[in-house]
Enzyme design. Sequence first.
Site, PDB file in Angstrom:
ATOM      1  CE1 TYR A  49     -23.252   9.546  10.578  1.00  0.00           C
ATOM      2  CE2 TYR A  49     -24.538   7.794   9.704  1.00  0.00           C
ATOM      3  CZ  TYR A  49     -23.307   8.272  10.140  1.00  0.00           C
ATOM      4  OH  TYR A  49     -22.032   7.772  10.108  1.00  0.00           O
ATOM      5  CG  PHE A  57     -25.037  15.020   2.118  1.00  0.00           C
ATOM      6  CD1 PHE A  57     -24.763  14.286   3.243  1.00  0.00           C
ATOM      7  CD2 PHE A  57     -24.360  16.341   1.923  1.00  0.00           C
ATOM      8  CE1 PHE A  57     -24.001  14.731   4.485  1.00  0.00           C
ATOM      9  CE2 PHE A  57     -23.723  16.784   3.276  1.00  0.00           C
ATOM     10  CZ  PHE A  57     -23.630  16.136   4.418  1.00  0.00           C
ATOM     11  NE  ARG A  85     -13.030  11.853  14.870  1.00  0.00           N
ATOM     12  CZ  ARG A  85     -14.291  12.101  14.182  1.00  0.00           C
ATOM     13  NH1 ARG A  85     -15.105  11.355  13.757  1.00  0.00           N
ATOM     14  NH2 ARG A  85     -14.192  13.452  13.242  1.00  0.00           N
ATOM     15  CB  THR A  91     -15.027  13.486   6.960  1.00  0.00           C
ATOM     16  OG1 THR A  91     -14.876  14.048   8.195  1.00  0.00           O
ATOM     17  CG2 THR A  91     -16.468  13.091   6.564  1.00  0.00           C
ATOM     18  NE  ARG A 102     -13.962   8.060   7.632  1.00  0.00           N
ATOM     19  CZ  ARG A 102     -14.302   8.805   8.416  1.00  0.00           C
ATOM     20  NH1 ARG A 102     -13.582   9.779   8.758  1.00  0.00           N
ATOM     21  NH2 ARG A 102     -15.492   8.774   9.032  1.00  0.00           N
ATOM     22  CG  ASN A 112     -16.753   8.056   5.449  1.00  0.00           C
ATOM     23  OD1 ASN A 112     -17.531   7.221   5.815  1.00  0.00           O
ATOM     24  ND2 ASN A 112     -16.941   9.087   5.904  1.00  0.00           N
ATOM     25  CG  HIS A 115     -19.420   6.308  13.210  1.00  0.00           C
ATOM     26  ND1 HIS A 115     -19.548   7.687  13.036  1.00  0.00           N
ATOM     27  CD2 HIS A 115     -19.491   6.008  14.603  1.00  0.00           C
ATOM     28  CE1 HIS A 115     -19.698   8.267  14.464  1.00  0.00           C
ATOM     29  NE2 HIS A 115     -19.847   7.127  15.332  1.00  0.00           N
ATOM     30  CD  GLU A 126     -21.449   8.206  18.175  1.00  0.00           C
ATOM     31  OE1 GLU A 126     -20.058   7.786  18.107  1.00  0.00           O
ATOM     32  OE2 GLU A 126     -21.601   9.398  17.458  1.00  0.00           O
TER      33      GLU A 126
HETATM   34  P1  ATP Z   1     -18.280   9.749  11.194  1.00  0.00           P
HETATM   35  O1  ATP Z   1     -19.279  10.344  12.157  1.00  0.00           O
HETATM   36  O2  ATP Z   1     -19.093   8.644  10.123  1.00  0.00           O
HETATM   37  O3  ATP Z   1     -17.068   9.031  11.751  1.00  0.00           O
HETATM   38  P2  ATP Z   1     -16.850  12.092  10.612  1.00  0.00           P
HETATM   39  O4  ATP Z   1     -17.014  12.411  12.177  1.00  0.00           O
HETATM   40  O5  ATP Z   1     -15.503  12.115  10.063  1.00  0.00           O
HETATM   41  O6  ATP Z   1     -17.554  10.899  10.116  1.00  0.00           O
HETATM   42  P3  ATP Z   1     -19.224  13.684  10.244  1.00  0.00           P
HETATM   43  O7  ATP Z   1     -19.091  15.351   9.820  1.00  0.00           O
HETATM   44  O8  ATP Z   1     -19.565  13.509  11.619  1.00  0.00           O
HETATM   45  O9  ATP Z   1     -17.768  13.283   9.642  1.00  0.00           O
HETATM   46  O10 ATP Z   1     -20.033  13.176   9.045  1.00  0.00           O
HETATM   47  C1  ATP Z   1     -20.835  11.925   9.170  1.00  0.00           C
HETATM   48  C2  ATP Z   1     -20.857  11.276   8.095  1.00  0.00           C
HETATM   49  O11 ATP Z   1     -21.697  11.948   7.102  1.00  0.00           O
HETATM   50  C3  ATP Z   1     -19.536  11.111   7.203  1.00  0.00           C
HETATM   51  O12 ATP Z   1     -18.921   9.992   7.625  1.00  0.00           O
HETATM   52  C4  ATP Z   1     -20.113  10.569   5.827  1.00  0.00           C
HETATM   53  O13 ATP Z   1     -20.468   9.462   5.559  1.00  0.00           O
HETATM   54  C5  ATP Z   1     -21.473  11.778   5.950  1.00  0.00           C
HETATM   55  N1  ATP Z   1     -21.010  13.009   5.109  1.00  0.00           N
HETATM   56  C6  ATP Z   1     -20.382  14.056   5.646  1.00  0.00           C
HETATM   57  N2  ATP Z   1     -20.192  15.169   4.884  1.00  0.00           N
HETATM   58  C7  ATP Z   1     -20.887  14.489   3.778  1.00  0.00           C
HETATM   59  C8  ATP Z   1     -20.881  15.036   2.218  1.00  0.00           C
HETATM   60  N3  ATP Z   1     -20.543  16.328   1.984  1.00  0.00           N
HETATM   61  N4  ATP Z   1     -21.473  14.249   1.354  1.00  0.00           N
HETATM   62  C9  ATP Z   1     -21.851  12.953   1.720  1.00  0.00           C
HETATM   63  N5  ATP Z   1     -21.647  12.335   2.965  1.00  0.00           N
HETATM   64  C10 ATP Z   1     -21.098  13.297   3.883  1.00  0.00           C
HETATM   65 MG    MG Z   2     -18.788  12.187  13.263  1.00  0.00          MG
END
Ligand code: ATP
Ligand code: MG
Length: 147
Positions: A49, A57, A85, A91, A102, A112, A115, A126
Amino acid sequence: MQTTLILLKPDTVERGLIGQVISRLENKGLTLVGLKMMQLDDAIINEHYDFLADKPFFPSIQSYMKRTPVVAMAVRGKNAVTTVRSLTGATNPSEALPGSIRGDFGLTIDGNIIHASDSEETAKTELNRFFGGKDIFDYTKMIEEIL
Ligand code: ATP
Ligand code: MG
């Protein structure tokens, strides 16, 4: 054929939803080619991340992802990256459509469920991060030879 990386996050483990989420992937016709439980440490969470490191956050993501072991999976199929996806949904579970993982199992962004890699290139990185080239299996289902 593509292979993508999925993590079932700690809320999924805690709520006993592992089987239901895996069933959705299997029902779609995707093939599980890697499956293991892992306790993540700070190093792997920070790497995974890193693009969120400056977000307010981020500390809560760090503690959330360590709350229990996660389930790491390698899932294979035609267009597996976009298909997974799409099964996963938006998300934020409050915006994810009903019928998506989700949308059906999550309530807030803090938990959520899942991943999933967001591109073929990300998937390679990954898969390497979580499997390191080990314990990913290549096999053919007999049903695929019949159809
Ligand atoms: P993932 O990568 O987990 O599959 P995603 O690709 O849909 O999710 P990303 O933008 O990559 O979304 O964000 C990674 C993770 O960070 C999210 O799955 C969530 O757990 C966390 N996250 C993202 N935005 C927020 C937010 N505004 N508040 C809290 N947690 C967040
Ligand atoms: Mg992501």
